[in-house]
Design a protein around this motif. Sequence first.
Motif, PDB file in Angstrom:
ATOM      1  N   TYR A  45       0.776  -1.088  -0.090  1.00 29.61           N
ATOM      2  CA  TYR A  45       0.019   0.160  -0.040  1.00 29.61           C
ATOM      3  C   TYR A  45       0.912   1.298   0.000  1.00 29.61           C
ATOM      4  N   ILE A  46       2.040   1.286   0.813  1.00 26.57           N
ATOM      5  CA  ILE A  46       2.823   2.323   0.851  1.00 26.57           C
ATOM      6  C   ILE A  46       3.390   2.535  -0.522  1.00 26.57           C
ATOM      7  N   VAL A  47       4.114   1.538  -0.877  1.00 26.79           N
ATOM      8  CA  VAL A  47       4.773   1.749  -2.474  1.00 26.79           C
ATOM      9  C   VAL A  47       3.751   2.356  -3.374  1.00 26.79           C
ATOM     10  N   GLU A  48       2.476   1.785  -3.220  1.00 27.00           N
ATOM     11  CA  GLU A  48       1.441   2.492  -4.259  1.00 27.00           C
ATOM     12  C   GLU A  48       1.256   3.867  -3.880  1.00 27.00           C
ATOM     13  N   GLU A  49       1.049   4.352  -2.586  1.00 23.91           N
ATOM     14  CA  GLU A  49       0.792   5.675  -2.239  1.00 23.91           C
ATOM     15  C   GLU A  49       2.095   6.546  -2.780  1.00 23.91           C
ATOM     16  N   ALA A  50       3.251   5.903  -2.627  1.00 24.66           N
ATOM     17  CA  ALA A  50       4.238   6.989  -3.360  1.00 24.66           C
ATOM     18  C   ALA A  50       4.319   7.193  -4.814  1.00 24.66           C
ATOM     19  N   ALA A  51       3.845   6.049  -5.506  1.00 31.40           N
ATOM     20  CA  ALA A  51       3.812   6.171  -7.004  1.00 31.40           C
ATOM     21  C   ALA A  51       2.627   6.969  -7.410  1.00 31.40           C
ATOM     22  N   ARG A  52       1.552   6.836  -6.632  1.00 27.31           N
ATOM     23  CA  ARG A  52       0.394   7.666  -6.917  1.00 27.31           C
ATOM     24  C   ARG A  52       0.847   9.275  -6.839  1.00 27.31           C
ATOM     25  N   ALA A  53       1.468   9.577  -6.090  1.00 28.11           N
ATOM     26  CA  ALA A  53       2.067  10.773  -5.608  1.00 28.11           C
ATOM     27  C   ALA A  53       3.096  11.236  -6.768  1.00 28.11           C
ATOM     28  N   GLY A  54       3.523  10.373  -7.742  1.00 23.07           N
ATOM     29  CA  GLY A  54       4.573  10.679  -8.577  1.00 23.07           C
ATOM     30  C   GLY A  54       5.869  10.464  -8.411  1.00 23.07           C
ATOM     31  N   LEU A  55       6.033   9.559  -7.221  1.00 17.76           N
ATOM     32  CA  LEU A  55       7.432   9.128  -6.917  1.00 17.76           C
ATOM     33  C   LEU A  55       7.459   7.599  -7.186  1.00 17.76           C
ATOM     34  N   GLY A  56       8.368   7.771  -8.698  1.00 17.13           N
ATOM     35  CA  GLY A  56       8.371   6.339  -9.134  1.00 17.13           C
ATOM     36  C   GLY A  56       9.512   5.642  -8.628  1.00 17.13           C
ATOM     37  N   PHE A  72       9.541 -10.075  -2.254  1.00 12.84           N
ATOM     38  CA  PHE A  72       8.148  -9.647  -2.548  1.00 12.84           C
ATOM     39  C   PHE A  72       8.046  -8.742  -3.614  1.00 12.84           C
ATOM     40  N   PHE A  73       9.306  -7.903  -3.806  1.00  9.74           N
ATOM     41  CA  PHE A  73       9.031  -6.980  -5.044  1.00  9.74           C
ATOM     42  C   PHE A  73      10.105  -7.385  -5.954  1.00  9.74           C
ATOM     43  N   ASP A  74      10.201  -8.802  -6.180  1.00 17.16           N
ATOM     44  CA  ASP A  74      10.978  -9.361  -7.413  1.00 17.16           C
ATOM     45  C   ASP A  74       9.996 -10.326  -8.095  1.00 17.16           C
ATOM     46  N   ARG A  75      10.305 -10.786  -9.298  1.00 22.78           N
ATOM     47  CA  ARG A  75       9.538 -11.457 -10.228  1.00 22.78           C
ATOM     48  C   ARG A  75       9.480 -12.834  -9.572  1.00 22.78           C
ATOM     49  N   ALA A  89      -5.692 -15.018 -15.023  1.00 18.12           N
ATOM     50  CA  ALA A  89      -5.344 -13.887 -15.290  1.00 18.12           C
ATOM     51  C   ALA A  89      -5.442 -12.824 -14.048  1.00 18.12           C
ATOM     52  N   ASP A  90      -6.370 -13.103 -13.256  1.00 18.82           N
ATOM     53  CA  ASP A  90      -6.606 -12.198 -11.990  1.00 18.82           C
ATOM     54  C   ASP A  90      -5.454 -12.322 -10.984  1.00 18.82           C
ATOM     55  N   ARG A  91      -5.004 -13.408 -10.714  1.00 20.22           N
ATOM     56  CA  ARG A  91      -4.028 -13.868  -9.977  1.00 20.22           C
ATOM     57  C   ARG A  91      -2.697 -13.500 -10.672  1.00 20.22           C
ATOM     58  N   ILE A  92      -2.551 -13.478 -11.577  1.00 24.68           N
ATOM     59  CA  ILE A  92      -1.255 -13.158 -12.502  1.00 24.68           C
ATOM     60  C   ILE A  92      -1.062 -11.317 -12.344  1.00 24.68           C
ATOM     61  N   ALA A  93      -2.211 -11.031 -12.416  1.00 21.43           N
ATOM     62  CA  ALA A  93      -2.300  -9.479 -12.293  1.00 21.43           C
ATOM     63  C   ALA A  93      -1.863  -9.215 -10.776  1.00 21.43           C
ATOM     64  N   ALA A  94      -2.357  -9.765  -9.847  1.00 24.12           N
ATOM     65  CA  ALA A  94      -1.960  -9.616  -8.432  1.00 24.12           C
ATOM     66  C   ALA A  94      -0.724  -9.789  -8.145  1.00 24.12           C
ATOM     67  N   VAL A  95      -0.002 -10.757  -8.765  1.00 27.53           N
ATOM     68  CA  VAL A  95       1.398 -11.243  -8.551  1.00 27.53           C
ATOM     69  C   VAL A  95       2.173 -10.015  -9.166  1.00 27.53           C
ATOM     70  N   HIS A  96       1.696  -9.463 -10.294  1.00 27.48           N
ATOM     71  CA  HIS A  96       2.745  -8.477 -10.918  1.00 27.48           C
ATOM     72  C   HIS A  96       2.582  -7.093 -10.279  1.00 27.48           C
ATOM     73  N   SER A  98       2.912  -5.854  -7.560  1.00 28.90           N
ATOM     74  CA  SER A  98       4.163  -5.409  -6.535  1.00 28.90           C
ATOM     75  C   SER A  98       5.401  -4.907  -7.560  1.00 28.90           C
ATOM     76  N   THR A  99       5.617  -5.749  -8.322  1.00 26.10           N
ATOM     77  CA  THR A  99       6.647  -5.405  -9.228  1.00 26.10           C
ATOM     78  C   THR A  99       6.728  -4.309 -10.107  1.00 26.10           C
ATOM     79  N   GLU A 100       5.380  -4.023 -10.468  1.00 26.76           N
ATOM     80  CA  GLU A 100       5.167  -3.064 -11.706  1.00 26.76           C
ATOM     81  C   GLU A 100       4.934  -1.500 -11.210  1.00 26.76           C
ATOM     82  N   VAL A 101       4.411  -1.409 -10.068  1.00 25.29           N
ATOM     83  CA  VAL A 101       3.944  -0.046  -9.322  1.00 25.29           C
ATOM     84  C   VAL A 101       5.300   1.146  -9.461  1.00 25.29           C
ATOM     85  N   ALA A 102       6.368   0.584  -9.159  1.00 30.78           N
ATOM     86  CA  ALA A 102       7.392   1.502  -9.068  1.00 30.78           C
ATOM     87  C   ALA A 102       8.662   0.891  -9.392  1.00 30.78           C
ATOM     88  N   GLN A 103       9.870   1.452  -9.298  1.00 32.92           N
ATOM     89  CA  GLN A 103      11.170   1.106  -9.731  1.00 32.92           C
ATOM     90  C   GLN A 103      11.845   1.076  -8.059  1.00 32.92           C
TER      91      GLN A 103
END
Length: 305
Positions: A45-56, A72-75, A89-96, A98-103
């Motif tokens: 949630y916290i990484v997503e908050e950072a990304a949403r605020a433009g901190l990628g 957790f943040f690895d593939r 497909a839903d679970r694949i998206a859920a797994v992805h 964490s790795t796609e939201v930010a660098q």
Amino acid sequence: MSNLARRPARKAVIPVAGMGTRFLPATKAVPKELLPVVDRPALQYIVEEAARAGLGEVLMVTGRNKAAIEDFFDRVPELEAALEKKGDADRIAAVHESTEVAQVHFVRQGEARGLGHAVLQAAAFVGDEPFAVLLGDDLIDARDLLLEEMLAVQAEHGGSVIALLDVGMENIDKYGAVAIREDVQEGVVTVTGLVEKPPVEEAPSSLAIIGRYVLAPEVFDVLRETAPGRGGEIQLTDALATLVERGEPVHGVVFGGRRYDTGDKLDYLKAVIRLASERDDLGPALRGWLRDFVTELPAEGASSS
Ligand code: UTP
């Protein structure tokens, strides 16, 4: 202030190297930042908050016993392949997610010598520009745009910005506390002093520092010179107090929204129940159960047999 320091913040630092003693014994083996809030680690949630605020660009300051955070943040190719085979497909998206939201990058703190020391480990990653710090166990409801407001205040006034919450005088000795001047605008104050976990009778106000900061890069030089303070730890609060003493601007954004300290057992439970009860998939069933559960609860002090 250098020209670089006038740039808007682009990077986020998330310290996750603390020992999590309040959540023992679970935290013997599981970092508290990975404890699930419904079905996702608090940290996601916290990484997503950072990304949403433009901190990628995100740097996590980790430590011993925290390898699971890097995992957790690895593939996870084998898991993805197995889900693909099943066409899930839903679970694949859920797994992805964490790795796609930010660098996400990692650095080690080595020894848990306090939040200030953890932030100092980010100096090379951050360079000479303002940056955000989000504590890995402090959950802000996604509908309350605290970080966005703090970034806007920093862009307007420069210097550093901290998040404040009125926790009442009876609780202030568990937090960093601030003295303020209400001279900016509704909800934004000038910070005139800070003290870490003061005894109630010495607290300058009931406004507590919570886990969001937007900091000027000057804080690194101050941290290098900051001696261990309360609890023998290098305190970020002490470094901010030095910045204030030197006349550097430090503003506070007073938060009135929903916030959970997921490193605290009671707050963690509240976060899980509230977020689950608001979800489309779980909410209707959970809310129905909660209503029944509450009506059956014995009055406080009564026997439950
Ligand atoms: P806390 O004050 O919650 O400390 O840290 P803690 O040690 O993790 O937890 P308790 O009190 O023992 O239960 C606030 C944030 O700062 C990080 C923690 O991981 C948490 O996200 N932290 C703290 C560090 O990264 N390094 C430290 O040396 C201390």
